[in-house]
Design an enzyme around this catalytic site. Structure first.
Site, mmCIF file in Angstrom:
data_model
loop_
_atom_site.group_PDB
_atom_site.id
_atom_site.type_symbol
_atom_site.label_atom_id
_atom_site.label_comp_id
_atom_site.label_asym_id
_atom_site.label_seq_id
_atom_site.Cartn_x
_atom_site.Cartn_y
_atom_site.Cartn_z
ATOM 1 N N PHE A 123 36.563 36.985 -25.921
ATOM 2 C CA PHE A 123 35.211 36.290 -26.654
ATOM 3 C C PHE A 123 33.819 36.023 -26.361
ATOM 4 C CE2 PHE A 123 33.638 31.703 -27.793
ATOM 5 C CZ PHE A 123 33.634 31.983 -28.688
ATOM 6 N N LEU A 125 30.398 34.846 -26.106
ATOM 7 C CA LEU A 125 29.140 33.887 -26.666
ATOM 8 C C LEU A 125 27.856 33.528 -25.956
ATOM 9 C CD1 LEU A 125 28.076 32.264 -29.450
ATOM 10 C CD2 LEU A 125 29.869 30.485 -28.167
ATOM 11 N N PRO A 128 22.811 34.661 -20.571
ATOM 12 C CA PRO A 128 22.666 34.260 -18.799
ATOM 13 C C PRO A 128 21.378 33.481 -19.720
ATOM 14 C CG PRO A 128 22.219 37.251 -19.495
ATOM 15 C CD PRO A 128 22.843 36.410 -20.448
ATOM 16 N N GLY A 131 23.681 29.021 -22.996
ATOM 17 C CA GLY A 131 25.285 28.307 -22.530
ATOM 18 C C GLY A 131 25.113 27.174 -23.723
ATOM 19 N N THR A 158 35.628 35.916 -20.005
ATOM 20 C CA THR A 158 36.455 36.503 -19.332
ATOM 21 C C THR A 158 37.590 37.161 -20.344
ATOM 22 O OG1 THR A 158 37.069 33.956 -19.200
ATOM 23 C CG2 THR A 158 38.715 35.276 -18.529
ATOM 24 N N ARG A 243 39.995 24.338 -27.608
ATOM 25 C CA ARG A 243 39.630 23.663 -26.711
ATOM 26 C C ARG A 243 41.470 22.870 -26.568
ATOM 27 N NH1 ARG A 243 34.178 22.329 -29.220
ATOM 28 N NH2 ARG A 243 32.840 23.257 -27.566
ATOM 29 N N ILE A 338 45.850 13.870 -0.522
ATOM 30 C CA ILE A 338 47.196 13.274 0.305
ATOM 31 C C ILE A 338 48.248 14.620 1.184
ATOM 32 C CG2 ILE A 338 49.830 13.334 -0.427
ATOM 33 C CD1 ILE A 338 48.458 11.876 -3.228
ATOM 34 N N GLU A 364 34.307 26.924 -22.232
ATOM 35 C CA GLU A 364 34.439 26.358 -23.159
ATOM 36 C C GLU A 364 33.517 24.508 -23.756
ATOM 37 O OE1 GLU A 364 38.046 27.117 -25.687
ATOM 38 O OE2 GLU A 364 38.020 29.363 -24.641
ATOM 39 N N THR A 366 31.000 22.170 -21.867
ATOM 40 C CA THR A 366 31.132 20.603 -20.531
ATOM 41 C C THR A 366 31.767 19.777 -21.376
ATOM 42 O OG1 THR A 366 28.382 20.300 -20.654
ATOM 43 C CG2 THR A 366 28.905 22.134 -19.987
HETATM 44 C C1 LIG Z 1 35.022 31.670 -15.182
HETATM 45 C C2 LIG Z 1 34.616 31.135 -16.641
HETATM 46 C C3 LIG Z 1 34.540 32.078 -17.346
HETATM 47 C C4 LIG Z 1 34.541 31.416 -18.837
HETATM 48 N N1 LIG Z 1 34.270 32.610 -19.769
HETATM 49 C C5 LIG Z 1 33.562 32.987 -21.330
HETATM 50 C C6 LIG Z 1 33.973 33.380 -22.133
HETATM 51 O O1 LIG Z 1 35.236 34.089 -22.220
HETATM 52 N N2 LIG Z 1 33.183 33.674 -22.918
HETATM 53 C C7 LIG Z 1 32.082 32.456 -23.179
HETATM 54 O O2 LIG Z 1 31.546 33.431 -24.167
HETATM 55 N N3 LIG Z 1 31.901 31.569 -22.016
HETATM 56 C C8 LIG Z 1 32.852 31.863 -21.108
HETATM 57 N N4 LIG Z 1 32.167 31.312 -19.999
HETATM 58 C C9 LIG Z 1 31.016 30.555 -20.332
HETATM 59 C C10 LIG Z 1 30.854 29.107 -20.420
HETATM 60 O O3 LIG Z 1 31.391 28.342 -21.739
HETATM 61 C C11 LIG Z 1 29.537 27.996 -20.673
HETATM 62 O O4 LIG Z 1 29.516 28.220 -18.584
HETATM 63 C C12 LIG Z 1 29.369 27.159 -20.681
HETATM 64 O O5 LIG Z 1 29.414 27.084 -22.100
HETATM 65 C C13 LIG Z 1 28.285 26.311 -20.365
HETATM 66 O O6 LIG Z 1 27.114 26.661 -20.032
HETATM 67 P P1 LIG Z 1 26.179 26.904 -19.088
HETATM 68 O O7 LIG Z 1 26.472 27.485 -17.734
HETATM 69 O O8 LIG Z 1 24.821 28.173 -19.624
HETATM 70 O O9 LIG Z 1 25.338 25.983 -18.578
HETATM 71 P P2 LIG Z 1 23.832 25.180 -19.543
HETATM 72 O O10 LIG Z 1 24.290 25.269 -20.616
HETATM 73 O O11 LIG Z 1 23.170 26.170 -18.294
HETATM 74 O O12 LIG Z 1 24.268 23.566 -18.773
HETATM 75 C C14 LIG Z 1 24.072 23.374 -17.138
HETATM 76 C C15 LIG Z 1 24.115 21.628 -17.418
HETATM 77 O O13 LIG Z 1 23.401 20.866 -17.836
HETATM 78 C C16 LIG Z 1 24.105 20.077 -18.819
HETATM 79 N N5 LIG Z 1 23.854 19.600 -19.923
HETATM 80 C C17 LIG Z 1 23.687 21.443 -21.600
HETATM 81 N N6 LIG Z 1 22.461 20.734 -22.521
HETATM 82 C C18 LIG Z 1 22.780 19.135 -22.253
HETATM 83 C C19 LIG Z 1 22.215 18.534 -23.491
HETATM 84 N N7 LIG Z 1 21.975 18.215 -24.626
HETATM 85 N N8 LIG Z 1 22.894 16.930 -22.674
HETATM 86 C C20 LIG Z 1 23.314 16.744 -22.119
HETATM 87 N N9 LIG Z 1 23.798 17.107 -20.592
HETATM 88 C C21 LIG Z 1 22.999 19.002 -21.100
HETATM 89 C C22 LIG Z 1 25.597 20.975 -19.193
HETATM 90 O O14 LIG Z 1 26.719 19.889 -19.787
HETATM 91 C C23 LIG Z 1 25.739 20.994 -17.771
HETATM 92 O O15 LIG Z 1 25.488 19.864 -16.587
HETATM 93 C C24 LIG Z 1 32.860 31.353 -18.875
HETATM 94 C C25 LIG Z 1 32.350 30.302 -17.744
HETATM 95 C C26 LIG Z 1 33.022 30.568 -16.756
HETATM 96 C C27 LIG Z 1 32.563 29.541 -15.422
#
Ligand SMILES: Cc1cc2nc3c(=O)[nH]c(=O)nc-3n(C[C@H](O)[C@H](O)[C@H](O)COP(=O)(O)OP(=O)(O)OC[C@H]3O[C@@H](n4cnc5c(N)ncnc54)[C@H](O)[C@@H]3O)c2cc1C
Length: 381
Positions: A123, A125, A128, A131, A158, A243, A338, A364, A366
């Site tokens: 999937f 979505l 860079p 997120g 993934t 989720r 532990i 999926e 944060t």
């Molecule tokens: C191992 C791994 C596998 C993954 N697999 C997939 C996949 O298969 N498909 C896919 O599409 N994605 C995938 N992802 C991406 C994942 O879903 C995103 O990393 C996640 O949604 C967070 O987006 P970001 O990393 O851009 O963080 P950001 O959106 O940049 O957020 C950075 C920080 O800011 C905080 N933040 C952002 N906006 C707000 C707000 N409005 N209020 C308060 N806090 C906020 C966040 O909580 C976080 O702490 C994967 C990620 C990892 C690490």
């Protein structure tokens, strides 16, 4: 109210536990150490129907209910989180949206090979630059006759290098904002579809994660998932269900780490007795067991709501995901504590659980995003 799994669900738990112990556990440390994908486990997972849990039998799947699916993911994660996420993704965020939003032709074409485990799915979505803020994606899909031309890049996806079928979310009409986004089923052999190099991850090192770039990638218009403009709905509705799988994964990781902590606490002696006889260690064990039990109940409840198509499922999924991932992080931390120095060694499973669990509060959606989703739904009530 019934807190017991039914007979079928108990059988699934036993079947997956046996497979995880016999087939997954033996290579788990080595695969993690080498960052090697779980290729050798795929035939066994397929044989048990675990790669087609989301698809009904008519499409070659095992058509499991969501409670059984959560139990299966939990049992895999108890031994190997990389295996659990690979299975959760091909089911929950690839087959599930095709089943829910796809037309008959799409289901007939794409589901059977996924459900039988001939192909893995994913999937796409995240990008860079987008997120948490999914509506900010930039990947474009421009209609040209009976095709859409995709250009752009996805990040952190993934099952990429091991997978074939991807649900891709892209912008079809930038002027319409969130309503100008659409979903597509795209296979990795489409010209212009490229996997980027694998991410070097902290944990889940036996799963595959990478970016995807689309360069004039010609996707047949018949592969559009649902109407033009409903892509964000496809994405959010998919995540509302998947989720539950992340919550189950977190429960399984926590359970695995906890069991290691109990084992170690019985054999490690200090001051003339096993450390499990020290009150401070008992407190950590008791708090961990209680937290896991709470997270498991919330996860199964969210899954049962999905099965019953009852109201409040989205909120219950977010709550389960938030709670389970946060407590799992803490349980793994306590398990390392532990173990003392041994918990800091790569030779002990708790070190891997501690790294693997970290992502469950991130992907999926944060924990911060889950809190927003929960608060919004509370305030709407
Ligand atoms: C191992 C791994 C596998 C993954 N697999 C997939 C996949 O298969 N498909 C896919 O599409 N994605 C995938 N992802 C991406 C994942 O879903 C995103 O990393 C996640 O949604 C967070 O987006 P970001 O990393 O851009 O963080 P950001 O959106 O940049 O957020 C950075 C920080 O800011 C905080 N933040 C952002 N906006 C707000 C707000 N409005 N209020 C308060 N806090 C906020 C966040 O909580 C976080 O702490 C994967 C990620 C990892 C690490």
């Amino acid at each position: 109210m019934d807190f017991e799994l039914n007979e079928d669900q108990q059988m699934i738990r036993q079947m997956v536990r046996d497979f995880a112990e016999e087939k997954v556990r033996p290579g788990v440390l080595k695969r993690d150490e080498e960052g090697r994908f779980i290729t050798e486990l795929l035939p066994g997972l397929a044989e048990l129907g675990l790669l087609g849990m989301a698809s009904p039998e008519q499409y070659g799947g095992s058509g499991l209910d969501m409670v059984s699916t959560a139990v299966a993911i939990e049992e895999l994660a108890r031994v190997c989180a990389s295996t659990a996420v690979t299975v959760a993704v091909t089911n929950g965020v690839c087959q599930e949206p095709i089943l829910r939003f796809g037309n008959d032709e799409q289901k007939k074409k794409f589901l059977p090979p996924l459900a039988k485990g001939e192909h893995l799915g994913g999937f796409a979505l995240t990008e860079p630059g987008a997120g948490s803020d999914a509506a900010a994606i930039k990947t474009r899909a421009v209609r040209q006759g009976d095709h859409y031309i995709l250009d752009g890049a996805k990040a952190w996806i993934t099952n990429t290098h091991a997978g074939k079928v991807f649900v891709v979310i892209a912008v079809t009409d930038p002027g319409k904002g969130a309503k100008g986004i659409s979903g597509f089923i795209v296979t990795s052999d489409t010209p212009g579809f490229h996997f980027l190099p694998e991410e070097k991850k902290m944990g889940l090192r036996a799963s595959v994660t990478s970016g995807i770039s689309f360069e004039e990638c010609r996707v047949p218009a018949e592969n559009r998932l649902g109407e033009e403009g409903i892509g964000l709905k496809v994405a959010l509705a998919t995540l509302e269900v998947s989720r539950i799988g992340i919550a189950a994964q977190a429960v399984g990781i926590a359970q695995g780490a906890f069991e290691e902590a109990v084992k170690h606490s019985k054999v490690r002696e200090t001051f003339g007795r096993p450390i499990c006889e020290h009150e401070a260690v008992q407190v950590m064990l008791a708090e961990s067991a209680t937290a896991i039990e709470g997270a498991r109940l919330m996860t199964y409840r969210a899954a049962a709501l999905k099965d019953a198509k009852g109201p409040g499922q989205a909120q219950a999924s977010s709550m389960a995901k938030l709670f389970a991932s946060e407590i799992a992080k803490d349980v793994c931390d306590k398990a390392v504590q532990i173990h003392g120095a041994y918990g800091y060694s790569r030779e002990y499973p708790v070190e891997r659980f501690y790294r693997d669990v970290r992502v469950t509060t991130i992907y999926e959606g944060t924990s911060e995003i889950q809190r927003m989703v929960i608060a919004r739904s509370l305030l709407k009530e």
